[in-house]
Design an enzyme around this catalytic site. Structure first.
Site, short mmCIF file in Angstrom:
data_model
loop_
_atom_site.label_atom_id
_atom_site.label_comp_id
_atom_site.label_asym_id
_atom_site.label_seq_id
_atom_site.Cartn_x
_atom_site.Cartn_y
_atom_site.Cartn_z
N ARG A 78 2.02 34.77 -6.84
CA ARG A 78 1.21 34.78 -5.62
C ARG A 78 0.70 36.20 -5.38
NH1 ARG A 78 2.84 35.70 0.22
NH2 ARG A 78 0.90 35.20 1.31
N HIS A 122 -4.76 39.21 3.27
CA HIS A 122 -3.44 39.80 3.54
C HIS A 122 -3.69 41.15 4.24
CE1 HIS A 122 0.99 39.55 2.15
NE2 HIS A 122 0.93 40.62 2.93
N GLU A 167 0.28 35.43 7.32
CA GLU A 167 0.93 35.88 8.55
C GLU A 167 -0.04 36.36 9.62
OE1 GLU A 167 3.94 38.78 7.58
OE2 GLU A 167 5.15 37.29 6.54
N ASN A 293 6.88 32.24 5.16
CA ASN A 293 7.54 33.50 4.83
C ASN A 293 8.74 33.65 5.75
OD1 ASN A 293 5.34 33.87 3.19
ND2 ASN A 293 4.52 35.64 4.30
N TYR A 295 12.19 36.04 6.57
CA TYR A 295 12.98 37.25 6.32
C TYR A 295 14.25 37.31 7.18
CZ TYR A 295 9.25 39.11 3.47
OH TYR A 295 8.34 39.29 2.46
N GLU A 347 7.20 33.85 0.76
CA GLU A 347 7.84 35.17 0.73
C GLU A 347 9.27 35.05 1.23
OE1 GLU A 347 5.90 38.45 2.74
OE2 GLU A 347 3.94 37.80 2.02
C1 GBH Z 1 5.79 40.38 5.13
O1 GBH Z 1 5.78 40.48 6.50
C2 GBH Z 1 4.45 40.74 4.59
O2 GBH Z 1 3.68 39.59 4.30
C3 GBH Z 1 4.50 41.64 3.38
O3 GBH Z 1 3.25 42.17 3.13
C4 GBH Z 1 5.54 42.70 3.62
O4 GBH Z 1 5.55 43.66 2.60
C5 GBH Z 1 6.86 42.03 3.71
O5 GBH Z 1 6.88 41.04 4.66
C6 GBH Z 1 8.00 42.98 4.00
O6 GBH Z 1 7.85 43.55 5.26
O7 GBH Z 1 8.39 42.53 15.87
O8 GBH Z 1 7.49 44.75 15.75
O9 GBH Z 1 9.82 44.38 15.23
C7 GBH Z 1 7.04 40.46 7.09
C8 GBH Z 1 6.95 39.89 8.45
C9 GBH Z 1 7.55 42.04 9.43
C10 GBH Z 1 7.23 40.06 10.69
C11 GBH Z 1 8.31 42.67 10.57
C12 GBH Z 1 7.96 40.66 11.83
C13 GBH Z 1 8.79 42.55 12.89
C14 GBH Z 1 8.04 43.63 13.56
N1 GBH Z 1 7.64 40.60 9.45
N2 GBH Z 1 8.00 42.07 11.79
S1 GBH Z 1 8.47 43.82 15.23
#
Ligand code: GBH
Length: 447
Positions: A78, A122, A167, A293, A295, A347
């Site tokens: 991807r 993206h 996202e 995605n 995490y 992801e």
């Molecule tokens: C993904 O986003 C991205 O698609 C990718 O590009 C990136 O490298 C990868 O993850 C790792 O970060 O609410 O202000 O505390 C991750 C999605 C990132 C969403 C952090 C929520 C919290 C920010 N998340 N985020 S905050």
């Protein structure tokens, strides 16, 4: 530790990347600047004052990178396309040299029989469109649909899937709500209007691509989490419910139900988006797949300062809680609420402070993270959630947005001084894990 779960025979095993984070070649072969090129020009925006000018130099090293994917035995990849590379102004003329790069990449993937899953957006909007208002301007949604149509026309026969957005929650809330991401706007009302224009652009792009009748599966990728209350108190439970409504349901409901969630709309009050008649019908249309995605979970507390999650599985180098069971819970919650198309986990992965020692990177924590999330995924599938594939984030250490190169998400280590790639232990582990799944398949076929 329990045995590795068994995934379906046709399950897709892959890795994911995005254009701005790996390509570099920011101004080569006619590429126009994107909002991330611009955002990085202000060094206070990026933790290590870095930029995407070179990144992983993937633009020149894509062959080596595709060979790495093939060497790991993976059958799926991807990646995203940089809009400003193929249309420098975000409208008007196409840049053939830009398209030629993605043709070379697709050729390399074809050669290795690796299925391509393409994301159109993206986060790297052409700066020329930002100068006209960016996602806050409704017109951007229409330009996006033009771009989607052209990409589908050229590549819709060559790729397994096309996702409109990656996202959109992040583009809206981090790009326009708290200025952590490009274009660096901090205004709640703008963020909400932007989220509507992103959804509208998704719908318009879907319509445009559908008309071409291409074989590629068409869909969208959303970042999702469960929202758990920190305590049983009513205040915390209300917080969690509101958080879920403003993030997951805010994007899922329009696509699957044709309206925004009532609870979130009420909370937004006079910040609610301007919606033209017909918009919601454009947004609510069949998608062939949903990319999820995952995490971490959202842990919601009404207290100030808020309680933090009890991180029994530890935290990652981003400070994010490791919470595998949240993936099971999320997928089951989605299945309970929506009529879902097949899902891809587009992801999942973690950052760790990896050290290259004697040519080896021992990233056990990442191995445990991926293993436990795959078990959590299998648990959801056993309970009836239809998932077609898993993409580990990420193939390479890369430009981690406002963290620059200080955070390493790759299963392949990148030494940015030399651009040397070194497989981490997690890459070898993932190779073996997928190989094992394939062996089980062969056994099944032989029987
Ligand atoms: C993904 O986003 C991205 O698609 C990718 O590009 C990136 O490298 C990868 O993850 C790792 O970060 O609410 O202000 O505390 C991750 C999605 C990132 C969403 C952090 C929520 C919290 C920010 N998340 N985020 S905050």
């Amino acid at each position: 530790m329990t045995h590795a779960p068994h995934f379906p025979a046709d399950f897709a095993w892959g890795v994911a990347t995005s254009a701005f984070q790996i390509e570099g070649a920011a101004y080569e072969d006619g590429k126009g600047p994107s909002i991330w090129d611009k955002f990085c020009e202000d060094p206070t925006n990026i933790k290590d004052q870095s930029d995407g000018l070179i990144a992983c130099d993937h633009y020149h090293r894509y062959r080596e990178d595709v060979e790495i994917i093939a060497s790991l035995g993976l059958d799926t990849y991807r990646f995203s396309m940089a809009w400003a590379r193929v249309q420098p102004e975000g409208k008007g003329a196409w840049n053939e040299a830009g398209f030629a790069f993605y043709e070379r990449l697709l050729d390399a993937l074809d050669e290795k029989k690796i299925a391509a899953h393409l994301t159109l957006y993206h986060w790297d909007l052409p700066q020329a469109l930002q100068d006209e208002g960016g996602w806050l301007a409704r017109s951007t949604a229409y330009y996006f649909a033009d771009y989607a149509r052209e990409v589908a026309r050229r590549f819709g026969h060559r790729v397994a899937s096309i996702a409109t957005h990656n996202e959109p929650w992040c583009t809206a809330n981090l790009g326009h709500g708290n200025a952590q991401f490009a274009p660096g706007v901090a205004d709640a009302k703008s963020a909400i209007q932007v989220s509507h224009h992103l959804l509208l652009s998704h719908g318009l792009a879907m319509t445009a691509m559908r008309e071409l009748n291409v074989p590629a599966q068409l869909g969208i990728v959303l970042n999702q989490w469960t929202a758990d209350p920190a305590t049983d108190s009513q205040a915390d439970r209300d917080m969690a419910e509101l958080e879920y409504a403003c993030s997951v349901q805010w994007f899922m409901d329009p696509i699957f139900k044709g309206h925004y969630p009532e609870l979130a709309l009420r909370a937004h009050g006079d910040k609610a988006p301007i919606i033209y008649p017909g918009d919601m019908q454009v947004i609510q249309q069949k998608i062939d797949f949903l990319g999820v995605n995952y995490y971490f979970r959202a842990f919601c507390s009404a207290e100030n300062p808020p309680r933090s999650a009890p991180a029994v599985h530890g935290v990652t180098d981003m400070g994010w809680e490791i919470y595998p069971q949240g993936l099971t819970e999320l997928l089951l919650a989605l299945k309970a609420e929506y009529t879902l198309p097949p899902i891809y986990i587009t992801e999942n992965g973690m950052a760790s402070a990896d050290q290259l020692e004697h040519g080896k990177i021992a990233d056990e924590q990442r191995i445990a993270y991926v293993r436990d999330h795959l078990s959590a995924l299998a648990a959801a599938m056993e309970q009836g959630v239809e998932v077609r594939g898993y993409f580990l984030w990420s193939l390479l250490d890369n430009f981690e947005w406002n963290s620059g190169y200080s955070k390493r998400f790759g299963i392949v280590h990148v030494d940015y001084a030399t651009q040397k790639r070194t497989l981490k232990d997690s890459a070898l582990w993932y190779r073996d894990y997928c190989q094992q799944q394939r062996d089980v398949k062969q056994l099944r076929v032989a029987r």
